[in-house]
Design a protein around this motif. Structure first.
Motif, short mmCIF file in Angstrom:
data_model
loop_
_atom_site.label_atom_id
_atom_site.label_comp_id
_atom_site.label_asym_id
_atom_site.label_seq_id
_atom_site.Cartn_x
_atom_site.Cartn_y
_atom_site.Cartn_z
N GLY A 1 -3.37 -2.86 -1.17
CA GLY A 1 -2.68 -3.05 0.12
C GLY A 1 -1.08 -2.75 0.28
O GLY A 1 -0.51 -2.28 1.21
N VAL A 2 -0.51 -3.05 -0.89
CA VAL A 2 0.85 -2.34 -1.04
C VAL A 2 0.99 -0.66 -0.56
O VAL A 2 1.78 -0.32 0.02
CB VAL A 2 1.48 -2.57 -2.45
N PHE A 3 0.07 -0.15 -1.42
CA PHE A 3 0.13 1.24 -0.73
C PHE A 3 -0.53 1.60 0.53
O PHE A 3 0.22 2.66 1.16
CB PHE A 3 -1.04 2.08 -1.89
N ALA A 4 -1.33 0.92 1.28
CA ALA A 4 -1.79 0.98 2.43
C ALA A 4 -0.54 0.96 3.21
O ALA A 4 -0.49 1.82 4.34
CB ALA A 4 -2.69 0.03 2.75
N ILE A 5 0.27 0.03 3.04
CA ILE A 5 1.22 -0.50 3.93
C ILE A 5 2.41 0.80 4.03
O ILE A 5 2.96 1.35 4.77
CB ILE A 5 2.15 -1.57 3.68
N ALA A 6 2.76 1.23 2.51
CA ALA A 6 3.66 2.16 2.56
C ALA A 6 3.07 3.53 3.05
O ALA A 6 4.00 4.31 3.50
CB ALA A 6 4.16 2.13 0.83
N GLY A 7 2.10 3.88 2.33
CA GLY A 7 1.50 4.95 2.80
C GLY A 7 1.32 5.21 4.47
O GLY A 7 1.51 6.30 4.79
N PRO B 1 -0.02 -8.20 1.40
CA PRO B 1 -0.58 -6.80 1.09
C PRO B 1 -2.26 -7.03 0.70
O PRO B 1 -2.80 -6.06 0.75
CB PRO B 1 0.31 -6.42 -0.02
N ALA B 2 -2.42 -8.11 0.02
CA ALA B 2 -4.09 -8.26 -0.26
C ALA B 2 -5.10 -7.85 0.89
O ALA B 2 -5.88 -7.40 1.09
CB ALA B 2 -4.27 -9.52 -0.96
N ALA B 3 -4.44 -8.75 2.08
CA ALA B 3 -5.13 -8.78 3.30
C ALA B 3 -5.40 -7.15 3.88
O ALA B 3 -6.02 -6.55 4.44
CB ALA B 3 -4.60 -9.60 4.24
N SER B 4 -4.00 -6.59 3.86
CA SER B 4 -3.79 -5.25 4.35
C SER B 4 -4.87 -4.37 3.46
O SER B 4 -5.29 -3.23 3.80
CB SER B 4 -2.48 -4.67 4.06
N GLY B 5 -5.04 -4.56 2.11
CA GLY B 5 -5.87 -3.63 1.12
C GLY B 5 -7.25 -3.73 1.53
O GLY B 5 -7.92 -2.98 1.58
N LEU B 6 -7.61 -5.12 1.82
CA LEU B 6 -9.14 -5.16 2.42
C LEU B 6 -9.40 -4.65 3.70
O LEU B 6 -10.46 -3.70 3.85
CB LEU B 6 -9.38 -6.72 2.46
N TYR B 7 -8.36 -4.61 4.58
CA TYR B 7 -8.46 -4.06 5.88
C TYR B 7 -8.52 -2.37 5.67
O TYR B 7 -9.49 -1.85 6.31
CB TYR B 7 -7.29 -4.55 6.62
N ALA C 1 -9.50 -0.53 3.12
CA ALA C 1 -10.61 -0.22 2.28
C ALA C 1 -11.73 -0.25 3.14
O ALA C 1 -12.55 0.88 2.90
CB ALA C 1 -10.55 -0.90 0.85
N ALA C 2 -11.88 -1.15 3.89
CA ALA C 2 -13.03 -1.21 4.71
C ALA C 2 -12.92 -0.21 5.64
O ALA C 2 -14.03 0.45 6.22
CB ALA C 2 -13.04 -2.74 5.59
N ASN C 3 -11.87 -0.12 6.28
CA ASN C 3 -11.74 0.99 7.29
C ASN C 3 -12.10 2.38 6.82
O ASN C 3 -12.81 3.35 7.25
CB ASN C 3 -10.19 1.12 7.77
#
Length: 487
Positions: free
Chosen positions: A47-53, A245-251, A253-255
C-alpha cells in the motif's frame, strides 16, 4: 490468403501486432511483479508503494501529454529546431515543478497518510521524474520520426528488463525498494535506448515566448490527465489518508488482478470497435450500419463477461492461491471490481461509437463527472475500507457505462440492443450456473480441485450455451470481418 497477409503486414499489420505485443508484455510484467511482490511484501508495504507510485504516475503521465504532443504536431520546417528546444525546456520545467511538489508531499506525508513509510518512498521516487522528462522527449522525437516499430521494440525490452530486475531484487530480499528500483530501471532503459537509437536533432536555444506557448497549449491536456487520475487512483489515496496503507495495498492489488484479466477483452473491444465503426460509417455514406455498436458490445461481452463472472464467484479461492494467504481480504474487492470491469467493456464500445459520430465532447463530459463522483463517493465510503471504496468506484462505473450507452443509443439501434442482450445472457447464465452447481458438488475437495473442477464445468456450460447463439455471433463477427483492410 498468404499474399493478402503479406500485403496487410506491409501496410501496417506488423506494426499493429508489435504494438499489441508491447502492451501485452507490459501487462505480463506488471502482473508477474505483482504476484511476486505479494509473496514478499505485507499489504501495508504494498500500500505504501501504491500511494507513492500513484503520485509519481500522475507526474510522469503529465510528461507524456502537453509538450510531448505539441512536439509531435510541429511542422517539419526550418524552425523545428527552435520548437523542439522549446518543448524540451517546457517538459523539464513541468518535471521540476512536479519534483518540488512531490518533495513537499513527501515531507507532509506523515501528517496526511495514516501509518508510516510513505514519505521516504515519495522522496526516493521524486528524482525519477526528471529522468522521465528526458525519456519522454526522446520518445516524442522517435515517434515524430516515424520509427514506430523501433519504439515499441524498445518498450518491450524496457518493460521486461525492469520487471525481471524487480523480481530478482524481491527474491534477494530488497522488499519495497525493489519496486522503487524497478521504476528507475525502466526509466533509465527507456531514456538511454531512445536517446541512442532515436533521430539526431540539433536543438536551438529555447525562446521564452515559444516555451510559454507550448505550456499554454498544454494546460487543457494537463486537466484531462488530472481527471483521469482522479477516476483511477482516488481509492488508493483516500484509503491511505482515512485508514492505512494496508487498505490501499489491498485495493491496488485487487485492481491489478482484475485489470489483468479484463484488459484482454476491454482494450481490444475499444480498439476494434473504433476501427470497425469508422469503416461501417464510411460504407454507409456517413450514417454507418444500424445497430453495429450494440452487436459489437455483445460480441465482446460473450467472451469477457463470463470470465469476469467466474473470477468474481471464485475470488475467495483464486486470491489466496495467486497472491498468498495474507491477501485473502482482497477477495471481496476482486469480486466487486469484476462488476466494474464488466461495465468498462460497454463504456469502451459506446465511447467508440460516440467518437466516430463526432460526439467526443459528450465523452469528456461523462468522464469528468465520473472522475469527480468517484473521488467524492470514495471519501464517503473510505471508512468501510477497501471493499467500500471498490463499491463506490463500481457504482460510478455502472452509471458511467449507462450514460455512455444511453448517449450513444439511437432509435435505429434498439432492435440490435435487444438482440445483443439475448446474445450475452445465455452464455453468461450457462457459465455461471454450471460453475455454481459444480461448486456445490466439489466445494469440499482439495483447494486446487475445488477451484479447477467448477471452472472446467463453467467453461463447458459456456460452450454449450454459446452454441445456441452462434447465428447471432456470426452476425456480430461479420462486422469485424467486413472491415476494410489496407491494400
Amino acid at each position: 490468403m498468404k499474399a493478402r497477409l503479406l500485403r496487410f503486414a506491409r501496410a501496417g499489420g506488423g506494426t499493429a501486432v508489435i504494438a499489441m505485443a508491447a502492451r501485452v508484455s507490459g501487462q505480463f510484467a506488471m502482473v508477474a511483479v505483482t504476484l511476486v511482490a505479494t509473496r514478499h511484501l505485507e499489504p501495508a508495504d504494498f500500500g505504501v508503494f501504491a500511494i507513492a507510485g500513484a503520485l509519481v504516475m500522475l507526474a510522469r503521465t503529465m510528461l507524456y501529454t502537453g509538450p510531448f504532443e505539441y512536439l509531435l504536431k510541429l511542422p517539419h520546417d526550418a524552425d523545428q529546431r527552435r520548437g523542439a528546444g522549446a518543448c524540451l525546456a517546457a517538459t523539464v520545467l513541468v518535471a521540476l515543478g512536479w519534483i518540488a511538489l512531490l518533495a513537499s508531499l513527501g515531507l507532509a506525508a506523515p501528517l496526511v497518510f495514516k501509518g508510516g513509510g510513505v514519505a521516504p518512498v515519495i522522496l526516493a521516487l521524486a528524482p525519477s521524474v526528471l529522468l522521465g522528462a528526458l525519456a519522454a522527449f526522446a520518445e516524442s522525437l522517435m515517434l515524430r520520426s516515424g520509427a514506430v516499430r523501433r519504439y515499441y521494440a524498445i518498450t518491450v525490452l524496457a518493460e521486461v528488463g525492469a520487471g525481471l530486475a524487480a523480481i530478482a531484487l524481491l527474491a534477494a530480499g530488497w522488499g519495497l525498494w525493489a519496486l522503487v528500483l524497478q521504476i528507475y530501471a525502466r526509466t533509465l532503459l527507456m531514456a538511454f535506448a531512445l536517446g541512442a537509437l532515436g533521430p539526431r536533432l540539433a536543438l536551438a536555444m529555447p525562446q521564452r515566448g515559444l516555451v510559454a506557448e507550448a505550456l499554454r497549449w498544454s494546460a487543457s491536456r494537463f486537466g484531462s490527465v488530472l481527471v483521469t487520475f482522479l477516476a483511477n487512483y482516488s481509492g488508493d489515496l483516500v484509503l491511505g489518508i482515512v485508514l492505512s496503507p494496508a487498505a490501499s495495498g489491498l485495493y491496488r492489488a485487487a485492481n491489478r488482478m482484475v485489470t489483468a484479466l479484463a484488459d484482454m477483452f476491454v482494450q481490444p473491444a475499444g480498439m476494434l470497435a473504433l476501427t470497425t465503426l469508422a469503416a461501417e460509417r464510411a460504407r454507409g455514406e456517413g450514417e454507418g450500419s444500424p445497430g453495429a455498436w450494440p452487436r459489437l458490445a455483445g460480441l465482446f461481452a460473450v467472451l469477457g463477461w463470463p470470465a469476469l463472472a467466474l473470477l468474481a464467484l471464485f475470488a475467495h479461492r483464486v486470491v489466496p492461491l495467486a497472491l498468498g494467504p495474507a491477501w485473502a481480504a482482497a477477495a471481496p474487492v476482486v469480486a466487486i471490481f469484476c462488476v466494474a470491469r464488466m461495465a468498462a467493456l460497454v463504456t469502451a464500445v459506446a465511447t467508440a461509437e460516440l467518437i466516430v459520430t463526432d460526439r467526443q465532447g459528450k465523452v469528456l463530459a461523462v468522464q469528468s463527472a465520473a472522475a469527480l463522483a468517484t473521488a467524492g463517493l470514495t471519501i464517503l465510503a473510505a471508512p468501510y475500507g477497501a471493499p467500500g471504496a471498490a463499491v463506490a468506484a463500481t457504482l460510478v462505473a455502472l452509471l458511467a457505462a449507462a450514460a455512455m450507452a444511453f448517449t450513444a443509443l439511437q432509435r435505429r439501434d434498439r432492435p440490435a440492443l435487444a438482440e445483443a442482450a439475448r446474445l450475452v445472457i445465455l452464455p453468461l447464465g450457462g457459465a455461471f450456473g454450471a460453475a455454481l452447481a459444480a461448486d456445490r458438488l466439489f466445494g469440499a475437495a482439495a483447494p486446487f480441485a475445488a477451484l479447477a473442477l467448477p471452472l472446467a464445468c463453467g467453461a463447458a456450460g459456456w460452450c454449450l450455451a454459446t452454441w445456441r447463439v452462434v447465428p447471432s455471433l456470426r452476425r456480430a463477427a461479420a462486422l469485424l470481418a467486413a472491415t476494410p483492410r489496407p491494400a
